[in-house]
Enzyme design. Structure first.
Site, PDB file in Angstrom:
ATOM      1  N   HIS A   4      -1.735   0.940  10.923  1.00  0.00           N
ATOM      2  CA  HIS A   4      -1.928  -0.202  11.827  1.00  0.00           C
ATOM      3  C   HIS A   4      -1.169  -0.016  13.140  1.00  0.00           C
ATOM      4  O   HIS A   4      -0.039   0.489  13.154  1.00  0.00           O
ATOM      5  CB  HIS A   4      -1.502  -1.512  11.142  1.00  0.00           C
ATOM      6  CG  HIS A   4      -2.496  -1.997  10.143  1.00  0.00           C
ATOM      7  ND1 HIS A   4      -2.162  -2.863   9.123  1.00  0.00           N
ATOM      8  CD2 HIS A   4      -3.827  -1.731  10.006  1.00  0.00           C
ATOM      9  CE1 HIS A   4      -3.246  -3.110   8.400  1.00  0.00           C
ATOM     10  NE2 HIS A   4      -4.258  -2.439   8.911  1.00  0.00           N
ATOM     11  N   ASP A  22       4.237  -2.885   5.480  1.00  0.00           N
ATOM     12  CA  ASP A  22       3.632  -4.193   5.218  1.00  0.00           C
ATOM     13  C   ASP A  22       3.213  -4.367   3.763  1.00  0.00           C
ATOM     14  O   ASP A  22       2.316  -5.149   3.455  1.00  0.00           O
ATOM     15  CB  ASP A  22       2.400  -4.400   6.120  1.00  0.00           C
ATOM     16  CG  ASP A  22       2.783  -4.603   7.582  1.00  0.00           C
ATOM     17  OD1 ASP A  22       3.982  -4.692   7.883  1.00  0.00           O
ATOM     18  OD2 ASP A  22       1.854  -4.665   8.420  1.00  0.00           O
ATOM     19  N   HIS A  69       7.957  -6.895   9.159  1.00  0.00           N
ATOM     20  CA  HIS A  69       7.850  -8.164   9.891  1.00  0.00           C
ATOM     21  C   HIS A  69       8.904  -9.187   9.474  1.00  0.00           C
ATOM     22  O   HIS A  69       9.364  -9.179   8.333  1.00  0.00           O
ATOM     23  CB  HIS A  69       6.468  -8.796   9.656  1.00  0.00           C
ATOM     24  CG  HIS A  69       5.329  -8.003  10.226  1.00  0.00           C
ATOM     25  ND1 HIS A  69       4.845  -8.203  11.495  1.00  0.00           N
ATOM     26  CD2 HIS A  69       4.591  -6.991   9.696  1.00  0.00           C
ATOM     27  CE1 HIS A  69       3.846  -7.365  11.719  1.00  0.00           C
ATOM     28  NE2 HIS A  69       3.678  -6.611  10.649  1.00  0.00           N
ATOM     29  N   HIS A  95      -2.536  -2.909   1.076  1.00  0.00           N
ATOM     30  CA  HIS A  95      -2.608  -3.465   2.437  1.00  0.00           C
ATOM     31  C   HIS A  95      -3.530  -2.571   3.265  1.00  0.00           C
ATOM     32  O   HIS A  95      -4.430  -3.041   3.950  1.00  0.00           O
ATOM     33  CB  HIS A  95      -1.195  -3.523   3.019  1.00  0.00           C
ATOM     34  CG  HIS A  95      -1.131  -3.987   4.453  1.00  0.00           C
ATOM     35  ND1 HIS A  95      -1.437  -5.262   4.837  1.00  0.00           N
ATOM     36  CD2 HIS A  95      -0.783  -3.330   5.593  1.00  0.00           C
ATOM     37  CE1 HIS A  95      -1.286  -5.379   6.163  1.00  0.00           C
ATOM     38  NE2 HIS A  95      -0.893  -4.215   6.640  1.00  0.00           N
ATOM     39  N   HIS A 141       2.080   3.176   7.676  1.00  0.00           N
ATOM     40  CA  HIS A 141       0.621   3.043   7.621  1.00  0.00           C
ATOM     41  C   HIS A 141       0.033   3.034   9.022  1.00  0.00           C
ATOM     42  O   HIS A 141       0.766   3.026  10.005  1.00  0.00           O
ATOM     43  CB  HIS A 141       0.196   1.820   6.796  1.00  0.00           C
ATOM     44  CG  HIS A 141       0.568   0.492   7.370  1.00  0.00           C
ATOM     45  ND1 HIS A 141       1.883   0.080   7.539  1.00  0.00           N
ATOM     46  CD2 HIS A 141      -0.194  -0.550   7.800  1.00  0.00           C
ATOM     47  CE1 HIS A 141       1.895  -1.142   8.036  1.00  0.00           C
ATOM     48  NE2 HIS A 141       0.652  -1.556   8.214  1.00  0.00           N
ATOM     49  N   ASP A 199       0.398  -1.938  15.064  1.00  0.00           N
ATOM     50  CA  ASP A 199       1.736  -2.526  15.226  1.00  0.00           C
ATOM     51  C   ASP A 199       2.805  -1.735  14.463  1.00  0.00           C
ATOM     52  O   ASP A 199       3.956  -2.168  14.359  1.00  0.00           O
ATOM     53  CB  ASP A 199       1.743  -4.013  14.819  1.00  0.00           C
ATOM     54  CG  ASP A 199       1.453  -4.246  13.358  1.00  0.00           C
ATOM     55  OD1 ASP A 199       0.566  -3.560  12.814  1.00  0.00           O
ATOM     56  OD2 ASP A 199       2.114  -5.099  12.738  1.00  0.00           O
ATOM     57  N   HIS A 200       2.412  -0.557  13.943  1.00  0.00           N
ATOM     58  CA  HIS A 200       3.380   0.330  13.287  1.00  0.00           C
ATOM     59  C   HIS A 200       3.371   1.741  13.879  1.00  0.00           C
ATOM     60  O   HIS A 200       4.285   2.524  13.618  1.00  0.00           O
ATOM     61  CB  HIS A 200       3.130   0.374  11.772  1.00  0.00           C
ATOM     62  CG  HIS A 200       3.303  -0.974  11.133  1.00  0.00           C
ATOM     63  ND1 HIS A 200       4.405  -1.303  10.375  1.00  0.00           N
ATOM     64  CD2 HIS A 200       2.559  -2.102  11.215  1.00  0.00           C
ATOM     65  CE1 HIS A 200       4.304  -2.575  10.004  1.00  0.00           C
ATOM     66  NE2 HIS A 200       3.188  -3.082  10.498  1.00  0.00           N
TER      67      HIS A 200
HETATM   68 FE    FE Z   1       2.222  -4.958  10.449  1.00  0.00          FE
HETATM   69 ZN    ZN Z   2      -0.073  -3.582   8.634  1.00  0.00          ZN
END
Ligand code: FE
Ligand code: ZN
Length: 257
Positions: free
Chosen positions: A59, A134, A172, A115, A57, A61-62
């Protein structure tokens, strides 16, 4: 049949990135690279060459390491069709039911929105590996940010239907805090209480709790148990429909401290 060699690479605060290496063809995918440097170091340490960048996805942090990895290796970026506009540099956009190969291993792609609007999971059946970003965590699930509760429940149901031996490679390390919450809604679950002890010991030793096993999650993860009578009764929703139960559990988790 050869299967993936999967390496877990920690990033940022509590993210996990992955390298999935096919020994037969030497193809190597990076999954959800939050940062490029640890991925490049892990590749170098093993003498592997990056061939694919997989994103679940949009985001940061990905996908944060995408551009640097692509520039350094030429590997294409593969991500969700529904969010192709929010993933800079995307080369291949995939949607529900499509397949995609990394070397000799082939993923089935699932749309798992909730999400984020365009969230996908990659299921490499012959490696029994699920990369789910996530959507699903060990003993937990992602926050429902861009979708509805029923939509997220349908996404979770889709992943729950995979074989027991499926290993869950999620985005995570949240397992320990997820268990504290899970015990608050499912206190009578003996397997969950045993899991709490196991996970505390693992974290104390600095060991990742990932991958989780789907068969085990089915017995312990409250978000996979929204249609289980025991859990429904425990939160006073014995006759509610599973999507509503899921939504109620997710809301409790959002405000749990
Ligand atoms: Fe994440
Ligand atoms: Zn995420």
């Amino acid at each position: 049949m050869a299967t993936f060699e999967i390496v877990l690479v920690p990033a940022l605060q509590d993210n996990y990135m992955y390298l999935a290496h096919d020994p037969a063809t030497k193809a190597t995918a990076a999954v959800d690279p939050a940062e490029a440097a640890p991925i490049l170091a892990a590749l170098k340490a093993r003498g592997w060459k990056l061939s694919h960048i997989l994103n679940t996805h949009h985001h940061l942090d990905h996908i944060g390491g995408n551009a640097e990895l692509k520039a350094a290796t030429g590997a294409p970026i593969i991500g969700p069709k529904a969010d192709r506009d929010r993933i800079p540099g995307i080369d291949v956009a995939l949607g529900d039911g499509e397949t995609y190969s990394v070397g000799s291993e082939t993923a089935t792609v699932f749309d798992v929105p909730g999400h984020t609007r365009g969230h996908i999971a990659f299921w490499f059946k012959s490696s029994a590996a699920l990369f789910c970003g996530d959507v699903l965590f060990s003993i937990g699930c992602g926050r429902v940010i861009e979708g509805s509760m029923p939509e997220m429940w349908r996404s979770i149901e889709k992943l729950r239907a995979l074989p027991d031996e499926t290993r869950i490679y999620c985005g995570h390390e949240y397992t320990q805090s997820n268990i504290r919450f899970a015990l608050s809604v499912d206190p009578g679950n003996a397997r969950l209480r045993a899991k709490a002890t196991e996970v505390d010991a693992m974290r104390k030793a600095g060991t990742p709790t990932i991958p989780a096993l789907l068969g085990d999650e089915r017995r312990t993860n409250p978000f996979l148990r929204a249609d289980v009578a025991e859990l429904k009764a425990a939160i006073g929703m014995a006759s509610a429909d599973p999507a509503a139960v899921f939504g109620a559990i997710r809301q409790r988790k959002d405000s749990f401290r």
